[in-house]
Every structure is written in C-alpha cells, then in structure tokens.
Design a protein around this motif. Structure first.
Motif, PDB file in Angstrom:
ATOM      1  N   ASP A   1     -52.503  82.815 -73.760  1.00 54.49           N
ATOM      2  CA  ASP A   1     -51.953  83.611 -74.855  1.00 54.49           C
ATOM      3  C   ASP A   1     -53.036  83.787 -75.910  1.00 54.49           C
ATOM      4  O   ASP A   1     -53.516  82.807 -76.490  1.00 54.49           O
ATOM      5  N   CYS A   2     -53.397  85.031 -76.186  1.00 53.25           N
ATOM      6  CA  CYS A   2     -54.481  85.323 -77.131  1.00 53.25           C
ATOM      7  C   CYS A   2     -53.961  86.022 -78.382  1.00 53.25           C
ATOM      8  O   CYS A   2     -54.745  86.633 -79.121  1.00 53.25           O
ATOM      9  N   ASN A   3     -52.659  85.917 -78.644  1.00 55.18           N
ATOM     10  CA  ASN A   3     -52.025  86.755 -79.657  1.00 55.18           C
ATOM     11  C   ASN A   3     -51.850  86.058 -80.999  1.00 55.18           C
ATOM     12  O   ASN A   3     -51.800  84.835 -81.095  1.00 55.18           O
ATOM     13  N   ASN A   4     -51.732  86.894 -82.037  1.00 51.06           N
ATOM     14  CA  ASN A   4     -51.378  86.456 -83.381  1.00 51.06           C
ATOM     15  C   ASN A   4     -50.178  87.268 -83.860  1.00 51.06           C
ATOM     16  O   ASN A   4     -49.933  88.389 -83.386  1.00 51.06           O
ATOM     17  N   TYR A   5     -49.453  86.709 -84.821  1.00 50.14           N
ATOM     18  CA  TYR A   5     -48.387  87.469 -85.456  1.00 50.14           C
ATOM     19  C   TYR A   5     -48.970  88.658 -86.211  1.00 50.14           C
ATOM     20  O   TYR A   5     -50.154  88.675 -86.572  1.00 50.14           O
ATOM     21  N   GLU A   6     -48.137  89.656 -86.476  1.00 52.00           N
ATOM     22  CA  GLU A   6     -48.580  90.805 -87.256  1.00 52.00           C
ATOM     23  C   GLU A   6     -48.964  90.368 -88.665  1.00 52.00           C
ATOM     24  O   GLU A   6     -48.456  89.373 -89.192  1.00 52.00           O
ATOM     25  N   ILE A   7     -49.863  91.124 -89.282  1.00 51.89           N
ATOM     26  CA  ILE A   7     -50.310  90.817 -90.636  1.00 51.89           C
ATOM     27  C   ILE A   7     -49.254  91.303 -91.632  1.00 51.89           C
ATOM     28  O   ILE A   7     -48.936  92.489 -91.663  1.00 51.89           O
ATOM     29  N   PRO A   8     -48.703  90.399 -92.456  1.00 53.51           N
ATOM     30  CA  PRO A   8     -47.707  90.828 -93.441  1.00 53.51           C
ATOM     31  C   PRO A   8     -48.366  91.510 -94.640  1.00 53.51           C
ATOM     32  O   PRO A   8     -49.581  91.411 -94.842  1.00 53.51           O
ATOM     33  N   GLU A   9     -47.563  92.176 -95.435  1.00 55.29           N
ATOM     34  CA  GLU A   9     -48.082  92.846 -96.620  1.00 55.29           C
ATOM     35  C   GLU A   9     -48.748  91.828 -97.547  1.00 55.29           C
ATOM     36  O   GLU A   9     -48.227  90.737 -97.783  1.00 55.29           O
ATOM     37  N   ASN A  10     -49.919  92.209 -98.050  1.00 56.82           N
ATOM     38  CA  ASN A  10     -50.695  91.365 -98.962  1.00 56.82           C
ATOM     39  C   ASN A  10     -51.060  90.003 -98.346  1.00 56.82           C
ATOM     40  O   ASN A  10     -51.337  89.048 -99.064  1.00 56.82           O
ATOM     41  N   PHE A  11     -51.065  89.928 -97.024  1.00 55.79           N
ATOM     42  CA  PHE A  11     -51.425  88.701 -96.308  1.00 55.79           C
ATOM     43  C   PHE A  11     -50.564  87.508 -96.742  1.00 55.79           C
ATOM     44  O   PHE A  11     -51.018  86.364 -96.762  1.00 55.79           O
ATOM     45  N   ALA A  12     -49.308  87.791 -97.064  1.00 53.47           N
ATOM     46  CA  ALA A  12     -48.386  86.739 -97.521  1.00 53.47           C
ATOM     47  C   ALA A  12     -47.740  86.073 -96.305  1.00 53.47           C
ATOM     48  O   ALA A  12     -46.557  86.281 -96.003  1.00 53.47           O
ATOM     49  N   TYR A  13     -48.524  85.262 -95.615  1.00 46.36           N
ATOM     50  CA  TYR A  13     -48.052  84.621 -94.386  1.00 46.36           C
ATOM     51  C   TYR A  13     -47.032  83.531 -94.688  1.00 46.36           C
ATOM     52  O   TYR A  13     -47.164  82.773 -95.652  1.00 46.36           O
ATOM     53  N   GLN A  14     -46.030  83.442 -93.839  1.00 43.99           N
ATOM     54  CA  GLN A  14     -45.106  82.327 -93.856  1.00 43.99           C
ATOM     55  C   GLN A  14     -45.686  81.191 -93.003  1.00 43.99           C
ATOM     56  O   GLN A  14     -46.471  81.442 -92.087  1.00 43.99           O
ATOM     57  N   PRO A  15     -45.333  79.946 -93.285  1.00 43.58           N
ATOM     58  CA  PRO A  15     -45.803  78.848 -92.443  1.00 43.58           C
ATOM     59  C   PRO A  15     -45.387  79.056 -90.986  1.00 43.58           C
ATOM     60  O   PRO A  15     -44.283  79.526 -90.718  1.00 43.58           O
ATOM     61  N   ILE A  16     -46.282  78.744 -90.066  1.00 44.70           N
ATOM     62  CA  ILE A  16     -45.987  78.896 -88.644  1.00 44.70           C
ATOM     63  C   ILE A  16     -45.233  77.659 -88.175  1.00 44.70           C
ATOM     64  O   ILE A  16     -45.817  76.583 -88.010  1.00 44.70           O
ATOM     65  N   GLU A  17     -43.938  77.799 -87.989  1.00 46.90           N
ATOM     66  CA  GLU A  17     -43.110  76.686 -87.512  1.00 46.90           C
ATOM     67  C   GLU A  17     -43.019  76.673 -85.995  1.00 46.90           C
ATOM     68  O   GLU A  17     -42.764  75.631 -85.389  1.00 46.90           O
ATOM     69  N   LEU A  18     -43.209  77.833 -85.387  1.00 49.55           N
ATOM     70  CA  LEU A  18     -43.245  77.956 -83.929  1.00 49.55           C
ATOM     71  C   LEU A  18     -44.298  78.998 -83.584  1.00 49.55           C
ATOM     72  O   LEU A  18     -44.188  80.161 -83.985  1.00 49.55           O
ATOM     73  N   SER A  19     -45.312  78.577 -82.876  1.00 47.36           N
ATOM     74  CA  SER A  19     -46.390  79.503 -82.534  1.00 47.36           C
ATOM     75  C   SER A  19     -45.931  80.490 -81.464  1.00 47.36           C
ATOM     76  O   SER A  19     -44.971  80.248 -80.730  1.00 47.36           O
ATOM     77  N   LEU A  20     -46.648  81.600 -81.379  1.00 46.41           N
ATOM     78  CA  LEU A  20     -46.386  82.564 -80.310  1.00 46.41           C
ATOM     79  C   LEU A  20     -46.591  81.918 -78.948  1.00 46.41           C
ATOM     80  O   LEU A  20     -45.868  82.216 -77.997  1.00 46.41           O
ATOM     81  N   ALA A  21     -47.569  81.023 -78.858  1.00 39.20           N
ATOM     82  CA  ALA A  21     -47.839  80.356 -77.578  1.00 39.20           C
ATOM     83  C   ALA A  21     -46.675  79.454 -77.174  1.00 39.20           C
ATOM     84  O   ALA A  21     -46.297  79.401 -76.001  1.00 39.20           O
ATOM     85  N   GLU A  22     -46.095  78.738 -78.138  1.00 41.04           N
ATOM     86  CA  GLU A  22     -44.949  77.885 -77.831  1.00 41.04           C
ATOM     87  C   GLU A  22     -43.734  78.722 -77.452  1.00 41.04           C
ATOM     88  O   GLU A  22     -42.968  78.352 -76.557  1.00 41.04           O
ATOM     89  N   LYS A  23     -43.554  79.825 -78.136  1.00 40.40           N
ATOM     90  CA  LYS A  23     -42.462  80.735 -77.791  1.00 40.40           C
ATOM     91  C   LYS A  23     -42.622  81.235 -76.360  1.00 40.40           C
ATOM     92  O   LYS A  23     -41.663  81.260 -75.579  1.00 40.40           O
ATOM     93  N   LEU A  24     -43.849  81.623 -76.013  1.00 42.87           N
ATOM     94  CA  LEU A  24     -44.120  82.091 -74.661  1.00 42.87           C
ATOM     95  C   LEU A  24     -43.838  80.999 -73.641  1.00 42.87           C
ATOM     96  O   LEU A  24     -43.225  81.253 -72.587  1.00 42.87           O
ATOM     97  N   ALA A  25     -44.260  79.773 -73.941  1.00 45.83           N
ATOM     98  CA  ALA A  25     -44.042  78.662 -73.011  1.00 45.83           C
ATOM     99  C   ALA A  25     -42.558  78.389 -72.789  1.00 45.83           C
ATOM    100  O   ALA A  25     -42.139  78.019 -71.689  1.00 45.83           O
ATOM    101  N   SER A  26     -41.747  78.581 -73.823  1.00 47.97           N
ATOM    102  CA  SER A  26     -40.304  78.365 -73.675  1.00 47.97           C
ATOM    103  C   SER A  26     -39.669  79.430 -72.789  1.00 47.97           C
ATOM    104  O   SER A  26     -38.632  79.190 -72.165  1.00 47.97           O
ATOM    105  N   GLU A  27     -40.298  80.591 -72.718  1.00 44.41           N
ATOM    106  CA  GLU A  27     -39.760  81.697 -71.931  1.00 44.41           C
ATOM    107  C   GLU A  27     -40.177  81.619 -70.467  1.00 44.41           C
ATOM    108  O   GLU A  27     -39.495  82.167 -69.599  1.00 44.41           O
ATOM    109  N   VAL A  28     -41.300  80.950 -70.212  1.00 41.05           N
ATOM    110  CA  VAL A  28     -41.792  80.796 -68.830  1.00 41.05           C
ATOM    111  C   VAL A  28     -42.146  79.316 -68.612  1.00 41.05           C
ATOM    112  O   VAL A  28     -43.329  78.959 -68.508  1.00 41.05           O
TER     113      VAL A  28
END
Length: 226
Positions: free
Chosen positions: A88-115
C-alpha cells in the motif's frame, strides 16, 4: 520477481517501469484491459498489461495504488490475494489548509482488514512521483529512505529488497500499526512540498550517527521522559 500493479496511475506506472528496468516481471493492471495494455506498451521492457484481475493473478507481489477503495470493489474475487504481498503506497487526501486529523487507523490497516489473507505492507508513500525519475542514479547517492511496515517479517524484507533495487534506502519500521506514523510522515512531506513551497522535492534520509567520544555537555541526565 513477478509484480502486479493494481491501478496504473502515476505511482503504479512509475514503480512498475523501474522494477521492469531491474529485470522483474511486471504486469500493469487497470479498470480496462486497453488502458493496462497501453501502459505496458509505453513502458516496454517486456512488461504486460491488462485488467486488475489479471495483474492480481499474475503477481507474487502486488502494488495497490487505488487509494481507500476496498479491493472487493476492484477485483472479481479477493481470494486471488491470499498469501500475496500487497504493498500500500497511499496517503489520505490533503485537507483544506493542511488541517490533518490524527491518524487513528491508517489506510494500510484498513486495507489489511479488508483482505485479511493478504500480507499488507506499507511503503513508498513519503515521496513525490518526481523523485522516482531520479532512480536508480543519482537517487542512490541521496540515501532517500523508504519506510516499510508490515506484520509479516519476510514480506517486509521482500519490499525492502524491491526498494533497494531501484535506489532507495529501506528502513524497517516493524508492525503494520506503525504505518500510522509513516502516513503522518507522508502528510508532512506533502506539506513541505506543497504548503511551504520549498522548491524541488523534499525527502527524508535516516542516518545512524555514532556516539560522541566525549560527553562535554554532561551526557543524558535522568528525567521523567523515557
């Protein structure tokens, strides 16, 4: 190594071409066979192209570039992923003004739960596509780190080897849960490039420094920090 590319956009195309140049067998997959075949024709180096289903069946290692999309929506059956390394080489989309929320579940972990039968590994999300254009020379002169996380140690080592093949300096980051930190690092890199407009393409290189011979500053004193 037989490598299947799922999604042949900028990341998939670039990494697939680089691995093919290093004599790996590469199959470019896309939503339509025509697009996958067109990418392979452009890439050359004996690459093949077709659908995402065909790419998934072909590769022992798979690069998953389709951000945040459940593989069940991409493939006819996710059973084809069982036992395979899925990068998995992905990142979440960039929010307005780079106001990121804390990453509580990574995209990679989400992917792993699906497969759950696949060996998901996080890697290649902390640099812009333009950095790949420097591979393998002069890229390997800059010691650009690729941060690799996954629950299967052998899968991590394989991805680290693939990173080294194309001029990167792999860093073993341990279990997949640490992909949250890696994705946060990817967000920071994008902030530097886009938000701060530093010019060029920022990367991170991890260096291991020797211990100072003389502790002229008094050395580390005990404190409440660990």
């Amino acid at each position: 190594m037989k490598i299947g590319i799922l999604g042949s956009g900028n990341m998939g195309r670039s990494l697939g071409i680089l691995w093919a140049e290093q004599k790996h067998e590469v199959f470019f997959g896309s939503r339509t066979a025509e697009k996958g075949q067109a990418v392979a024709e452009s890439a050359g180096n004996n690459t093949q192209g077709g659908t995402n289903d065909e790419a998934a069946a072909f590769g022992d290692v798979l690069l998953y570039t389709i951000r945040g999309v459940n593989p069940a929506e991409v493939l006819t059956s996710i059973d084809v992923l069982d036992g395979k390394i899925l990068i998995d080489c992905n990142n979440y989309e960039i929010p307005e003004n780079f106001a990121y929320q804390p990453i509580e579940l990574s995209l990679a972990e989400k992917l792993a739960s699906e497969v759950p039968q696949a060996l998901v590994v996080k890697a290649f999300n902390t640099m812009a596509q333009e950095v790949f254009e420097l591979s393998p020379q002069p890229l390997n002169e800059y010691n650009v780190s690729v941060f690799v996380a996954g629950d299967d140690e052998d899968a991590r080592k394989m991805v680290m080897s693939l990173a080294a093949d194309i001029g990167f300096a792999p860093v073993d980051c341990g279990e997949l849960r640490f992909s949250r930190l890696i994705e946060g690092l990817g967000d920071f890199i994008r902030y530097l490039i886009i938000g701060q407009k530093l010019g060029g393409y920022a990367t991170i290189s991890v260096e291991t420094l020797p211990e100072a011979k003389n502790q002229r500053l008094g050395g580390r004193q005990s404190s409440s920090l660990h």
